[in-house]
Design an enzyme around this catalytic site. Sequence first.
Site, PDB file in Angstrom:
ATOM      1  N   ASP A 258       0.804  -1.214   0.000  1.00 44.13           N
ATOM      2  CA  ASP A 258       0.000   0.000   0.000  1.00 44.13           C
ATOM      3  C   ASP A 258       0.845   1.276   0.000  1.00 44.13           C
ATOM      4  O   ASP A 258       1.727   1.454   0.853  1.00 44.13           O
ATOM      5  CB  ASP A 258      -0.896  -0.012   1.237  1.00 44.13           C
ATOM      6  CG  ASP A 258      -1.793   1.190   1.292  1.00 44.13           C
ATOM      7  OD1 ASP A 258      -2.779   1.198   0.550  1.00 44.13           O
ATOM      8  OD2 ASP A 258      -1.500   2.129   2.043  1.00 44.13           O
ATOM      9  N   VAL A 259       0.536   2.162  -0.924  1.00 41.90           N
ATOM     10  CA  VAL A 259       1.286   3.413  -1.040  1.00 41.90           C
ATOM     11  C   VAL A 259       1.114   4.288   0.201  1.00 41.90           C
ATOM     12  O   VAL A 259       2.053   4.960   0.651  1.00 41.90           O
ATOM     13  CB  VAL A 259       0.828   4.195  -2.293  1.00 41.90           C
ATOM     14  CG1 VAL A 259       1.572   5.500  -2.407  1.00 41.90           C
ATOM     15  CG2 VAL A 259       1.047   3.372  -3.526  1.00 41.90           C
TER      16      VAL A 259
END
Length: 302
Positions: A258-259
Amino acid sequence: MNDASIGPLVIEVPKEFSFKQNLDYLAMTTDERLYEIGPDWIVRAIPVNGRNFLVKITEEPDEGLLAEFLEEDNLPVGDDHLELARYIRHWFDLDTDLAPFYQMAEKDPLLGEAVKTYYGLRNVGIPDFFEAICWGILGQQINLTFAYTLKRRFVETFGQAVHWEGHDYWVFPRPEDIAGLSVEDLTPLQLSARKSEYLIGVANEIVEGRLLEEKVAEAGSLDEAEKVLTRMRGIGPWTANYVLMRCLRFPDAFPIADVGLHNAIKLVTGSDRKPSLEEIREHALPWKGFEAYATFYLWRCL
DNA sequence: GGCCAGGTGGCCA
DNA sequence: TGGCCACATGGC
């Protein structure tokens, strides 16, 4: 539960719970139209047993949460109370014991500040399985602001609204509302063709009984649950872990790619670059069994 | 105007 | 298994 058909529902909360922290979290994302928030209350339409109940939740000191039903001509009866309480407990994740997480986190270099600042924040969930999956798919590879715009359009186009005192309270579309659509039906919302295919595909899988929430919930392990979900087109490891974290409450679910997680780690470590996967795995070693809460608190720091 | 965004599927070695 | 690449469009 029979003669309590009128009057509010009282829901006990654990010690590690702050209504304010949870409201503050939810207040950041009101544009998705699924609830309205005031300084010390939240109102949403909750779907239970085929009906939508408009519920106002407040906090009563020493008692817990108070859920009042706003529409006098639409009150829960019988089993509805139980289901509504279950929904609210799920939404605020009231059945998880946070003490062991806090015990671990307060000594953790990445989590220490966050658990102090946001003490009592729960992993505010997405009780509806289909909504959790759709939200994951909608949010793939676009910025969060636009993702909320897409969700709002999706909800306002295909969901149901409860009208009350000049306001609309929306309920997320059901799989059967989406299963019969074609890609062209979703294009006006500015959804990409691929995302539209994913959403319609998952809706069909659920309607036709090939994707069952219970099957995922009862999977023996995170790995097994992830496998069941990633068999669906459009659900990769990130979305699977996101759903397992926000809806099915796997404590070890961990959307490692996840960014937002990467940015949060960059922020709390004061680094000038995002961490590599290897570095994240290293940071996450002490979080074992609490990855979901660790991720949630790190997101909150952004 | 360019880079980035709460990724995924498909193709290739 | 692991590495690219197309996809697709708004936000900043």
